[in-house]
Design an enzyme around this catalytic site. Sequence first.
Site, PDB file in Angstrom:
ATOM      1  N   ASP A  67      10.308 -51.483  26.055  1.00 21.16           N
ATOM      2  CA  ASP A  67      10.862 -50.258  26.634  1.00 21.16           C
ATOM      3  C   ASP A  67      11.306 -50.625  28.054  1.00 21.16           C
ATOM      4  OD1 ASP A  67      11.365 -47.840  27.853  1.00 21.16           O
ATOM      5  OD2 ASP A  67       9.382 -46.978  27.490  1.00 21.16           O
ATOM      6  N   LYS A 114      18.440 -43.563  34.177  1.00 25.35           N
ATOM      7  CA  LYS A 114      18.073 -44.180  35.450  1.00 25.35           C
ATOM      8  C   LYS A 114      19.201 -45.116  35.903  1.00 25.35           C
ATOM      9  CE  LYS A 114      13.551 -43.579  33.615  1.00 25.35           C
ATOM     10  NZ  LYS A 114      13.199 -42.310  34.143  1.00 25.35           N
ATOM     11  N   TRP A 171       3.676 -44.232  29.785  1.00 23.65           N
ATOM     12  CA  TRP A 171       4.693 -44.304  28.727  1.00 23.65           C
ATOM     13  C   TRP A 171       4.258 -45.251  27.632  1.00 23.65           C
ATOM     14  CZ3 TRP A 171       7.421 -40.262  28.755  1.00 23.65           C
ATOM     15  CH2 TRP A 171       7.832 -39.670  29.949  1.00 23.65           C
TER      16      TRP A 171
HETATM   17  N1  PMP Z   1       9.761 -44.832  28.952  1.00 25.66           N
HETATM   18  C1  PMP Z   1       9.841 -44.952  30.289  1.00 25.66           C
HETATM   19  C2  PMP Z   1       9.502 -46.267  30.935  1.00 25.66           C
HETATM   20  C3  PMP Z   1      10.255 -43.855  31.050  1.00 25.66           C
HETATM   21  O1  PMP Z   1      10.347 -43.964  32.384  1.00 25.66           O
HETATM   22  C4  PMP Z   1      10.588 -42.634  30.401  1.00 25.66           C
HETATM   23  C5  PMP Z   1      11.053 -41.409  31.134  1.00 25.66           C
HETATM   24  N2  PMP Z   1      11.342 -41.466  32.387  1.00 25.66           N
HETATM   25  C6  PMP Z   1      10.473 -42.562  29.021  1.00 25.66           C
HETATM   26  C7  PMP Z   1      10.066 -43.680  28.332  1.00 25.66           C
HETATM   27  C8  PMP Z   1      10.789 -41.285  28.271  1.00 25.66           C
HETATM   28  O2  PMP Z   1      12.150 -41.098  28.292  1.00 25.66           O
HETATM   29  P1  PMP Z   1      12.861 -39.819  27.645  1.00 25.66           P
HETATM   30  O3  PMP Z   1      12.568 -38.677  28.523  1.00 25.66           O
HETATM   31  O4  PMP Z   1      14.299 -40.239  27.654  1.00 25.66           O
HETATM   32  O5  PMP Z   1      12.326 -39.639  26.280  1.00 25.66           O
END
Ligand code: PMP
Length: 362
Positions: free
Chosen positions: A173, A197, A101
């Site tokens: 994040d 989550k 991520w």
């Molecule tokens: N950052 C992290 C740490 C994640 O775990 C996730 C998705 N699980 C995301 C970003 C992306 O999230 P989204 O699908 O809501 O765009």
Amino acid sequence: MRVINFNPGPAGLPTAALERARDELLDFQGTGMSIIEHSHRGKAFEAVHNETLALVKELLAVPDTHEILFLQGGASQQFAQVPMNFLPQGGSADYVVTGGWSEKAVDEARYYGTPRIAANTVDKDKRFTRIPTQAELQLDPKAAYVHMTSNNTLFGTQWHTFPEVGQVPLVADMSSDILWKPIDVSRFALIYAGAQKNIGPSGIVLVLVEKSFLAKGRKDIPKIFRYTTYAENNSLYNTPPTFSIYLCRNVLAWIKGVGGLKQVEAWNREKGELLYAAIDRNAGFYRAPVEKASRSYMNVVFRLPDEKLEEAFVAEGARAGMVGLKGHRITGGIRVSLYNAVTVDHVKTLVSFMDDFAKRNG
Ligand code: PMP
């Protein structure tokens, strides 16, 4: 019957929050309609919206220096929206890369300016098994901000001490570990977290942003992407995902009801310790790739001796009422997500299954 849900997100929600939604679904507080059918400008929804914001403020002890915003587009949109707002033309920002991520966040920043890599813990097998030390961080004091990922959902690593970044604004994040314990929000210029989550269902992103940082945001971008637009309109600039916000309200009220983040942290620590102890005492069978000091309390990853056994583990686990054990397609193996709705008893059930599975197959 509800299963034991170890999904990585969308994840299990506290049963009490869902029961409340069920009970209020057809007739929200005597209004003769569900909350989803109310106008987002009406009194009923406005009260829910403001209660949700107030619960975030109370639970995370958000100081008055910070705005609390709800946005859409997922955490992935934040990867773009942060540089769009805060990376000045020709400027650079520092990125600490600790997983898939974080890499995606860097990729999006490239459209707006120059992301510098302040550290990257990827190893020769393209895996991320640790959080960098403070000494490893090569920080630029002139950076517009430093971006980090507090918990790496895929690889199962987590920052246990946030980095020192001097005067540079720190952006995090926190999608997969927000609300897992109390944090000092004042250390961050901006925190974002997809809800699916620990906060509620998908469809909403929580943003906590320092007002002085907000003031530096670019004004030459479309209004809909400016954080100031949401701050100036109590996050009701346009129609928000009202049902998501309503469900976040139920989850946050549940957290408050059980004793707040101190209690939640105690449970989360107990859950993580139970699970890592089971891995460690069966070390010849289960193998945790993550360095001990970087182990995540939210996503626990481990391997079995071979992929066939991993498949059998997931299948037998499902037959025993436990879902969501399969690791991410990039990493393989097993991943157990221990978000707030997972109880200590759920983990005890898993751990005795693990001991038994190791005995039968080791
Ligand atoms: N950052 C992290 C740490 C994640 O775990 C996730 C998705 N699980 C995301 C970003 C992306 O999230 P989204 O699908 O809501 O765009």
